[in-house]
Write a protein that holds these residues in place. Structure first.
Motif, short mmCIF file in Angstrom:
data_model
loop_
_atom_site.label_atom_id
_atom_site.label_comp_id
_atom_site.label_asym_id
_atom_site.label_seq_id
_atom_site.Cartn_x
_atom_site.Cartn_y
_atom_site.Cartn_z
N LEU A 136 0.84 -1.20 0.00
CA LEU A 136 0.00 0.00 0.00
C LEU A 136 0.87 1.25 0.00
N TYR B 37 -8.23 3.07 -5.69
CA TYR B 37 -7.89 1.77 -6.25
C TYR B 37 -7.52 1.94 -7.72
N PRO C 33 -4.39 -4.05 -1.03
CA PRO C 33 -3.50 -2.94 -0.65
C PRO C 33 -2.42 -2.64 -1.68
N ASN C 34 -1.92 -3.67 -2.34
CA ASN C 34 -0.87 -3.45 -3.33
C ASN C 34 -1.41 -2.90 -4.65
N TYR D 144 -4.27 -0.94 8.00
CA TYR D 144 -4.09 -1.44 6.64
C TYR D 144 -2.97 -2.48 6.55
N ARG E 295 -1.37 -8.74 0.77
CA ARG E 295 -1.35 -8.34 -0.62
C ARG E 295 -1.99 -9.44 -1.46
#
Length: 455
Positions: free
Chosen positions: A47, A66, A218-219, A242, A247
């Protein structure tokens, strides 16, 4: 549930101008002093976090972006990105039945969400001491969204009704859809963000879950926090809420390429609902990411020369001098993952035939290509862009929107901060070269909105 905003096909001159205005400065030297002066770091799960401190009010804004939008939908499932945006407010096991929005409101905050071709975003603005609360809420629905078939059916119908209101009852929106479909022969930018009616009706729970699990990770996201807060305060909260989210094996974007175009196109719509006719001409143009020679920055300056307010070339020529138009201008949307567009528009005066107005607009385009631009108007355009930067940091919304759009469409924080220097380097020769490359009839679509007599 909050009012959901859908970003239209061309993010419009207003949205683009905001990016330009906010990133402007008074002089190139100030650019090196940094505009937003962000702090950025990346969590172990991928993230990316950007923090912009703004002490003007004791509030903070959290925006979670996103890197996925309507152009990433499976073929035949248009509107899915926007439907999922609605579904993100339906709840998790911990906060079911719309409690997310109720909690934000109860704590004096406001929130919203938006969908575009290349990104989907969610934000909340609250008092600074409520930042931990909204981080906890947002992180929970990144990982734990719980959906039912009935919720998916209901929200698909809500979006369908939204489509009826925004498109079905608006001739200008209908024409815009047809124009985009004509400009992009193969690329998904030609499909409306809100989706086609028949495909909205086909969206299932399985579609929504697969899309969520594929992209909402998150990635594949950027967290931007701006306001009365520092990176030292944000980092432990981001790591706490988070950080534990694993991921995902998020795929690279698979976008088809637009084929070579070889003929101009024309789309016309006539309706009794039209009060003011309008002509628009759109050309395919490079975005920041697809730009190979710096022409995107030259096109921004060109758009300001042509359509940057009452002193711009088109307004002065068509509205003031020739008196054929009530309004005229241009737009350019450089923040796209793939090829974007550069456009012109003219709204004729009530006593002027629309064909005459179109001819006048085309004459100005031809004059631009034949005679070029001069150094004085280029410098004036750049100065207008810089002058509007006075209020750049006044709102905590500006930096998150600028960085969010940039980081989800292939740019970096450094690119954002270097924008003023790159604009300052644009020359008249750069602008003329970019105009010749982009303003090609075979890469264009002309749209004409006409008023239909009722008797």
């Amino acid at each position: 549930m909050p009012r959901i905003r859908l970003l239209p096909a061309s993010v419009t001159a207003v949205a683009v101008a905001l990016a330009v205005v906010v990133l402007s400065i008074a002089a190139p030297q100030a650019a090196r002093a940094r505009i937003f002066d962000p702090t950025t770091f990346t969590l172990d799960n991928g993230l990316q976090v950007v923090v912009v401190t703004n002490r003007r009010a004791p509030i903070v804004t959290q925006m979670l972006w996103y890197k996925v939008g309507s152009a990433d939908e499976p073929r035949g499932k248009s509107g899915l990105a926007h439907v999922l945006e609605h579904l993100m407010f339906k709840g998790t096991e911990q906060y079911p039945d719309g409690q997310f929005s109720e909690i934000v409101a109860r704590n004096g905050g406001r929130e919203n969400a938006f969908t575009s071709y290349d990104y989907t975003g969610y934000y909340q603005s609250v008092a600074r001491d409520r930042l931990e609360l909204i981080m906890k809420l947002e992180a929970d629905r990144m990982e734990n969204l719980a959906l039912t078939p009935e919720q998916v059916r209901t929200e698909s119908m809500v979006v369908l009704e939204e489509r009826h209101q925004r498109v079905g009852n608006d001739p200008a929106s209908k024409l815009s859809e047809m124009t985009s479909a004509s400009l992009y022969l193969h690329h998904p930018y030609g499909t409306p963000i809100i989706g086609w009616e028949n495909e909205l009706k086909s969206i299932t729970l399985e579609d929504a879950k697969a899309y969520y699990e594929r992209w909402y990770a998150p990635n594949n996201a950027v967290l931007i926090v701006a306001g009365d807060v520092t990176a030292d305060e944000v980092r432990p909260l981001a790591e706490k809420y988070y950080g534990p989210i694993p991921r995902a094996d998020t795929p690279a974007r698979q976008r088809v390429q637009e084929p070579e175009q070889s003929a101009p196109r024309r789309v016309e719509l006539e309706s009794a609902q039209v009060g003011q006719p309008q002509v628009a001409i759109r050309y395919l143009a490079p975005s920041y990411r697809t730009d190979e020679d710096g022409s995107a920055y030259a096109l921004e300056v060109l758009s300001e020369v042509l359509g940057g307010g009452p002193t711009s070339r088109l307004y002065r020529a068509l509205v003031v001098e020739q008196a054929v138009a009530a309004s005229a201008g241009s737009w350019y949307s450089p923040e796209r993952w793939d090829t974007t567009n550069f456009g012109f528009y003219i709204t004729p005066r009530q006593d002027i035939d629309i064909d005459k107005a179109e001819d006048a607009l085309r004459a100005e385009i031809e004059a631009l290509l034949k005679d070029g631009v001069n150094a004085e108007e280029i410098e004036d355009a750049k100065q207008r862009l810089r002058a509007n930067a006075v209020y750049a940091r006044d709102s905590v919304f500006n930096a998150p929107r600028i960085f969010g759009r940039a980081l989800t469409t292939g740019q970096s924080v450094a690119d954002v901060e270097a924008w003023p220097e790159r604009i300052a380097e644009v020359t008249p020769e750069d602008v003329e070269k970019a105009a010749r490359q982009v303003l090609r009839p075979d890469h264009s679509v002309t749209s004409v909105l006409k008023s239909k007599p009722t008797s």
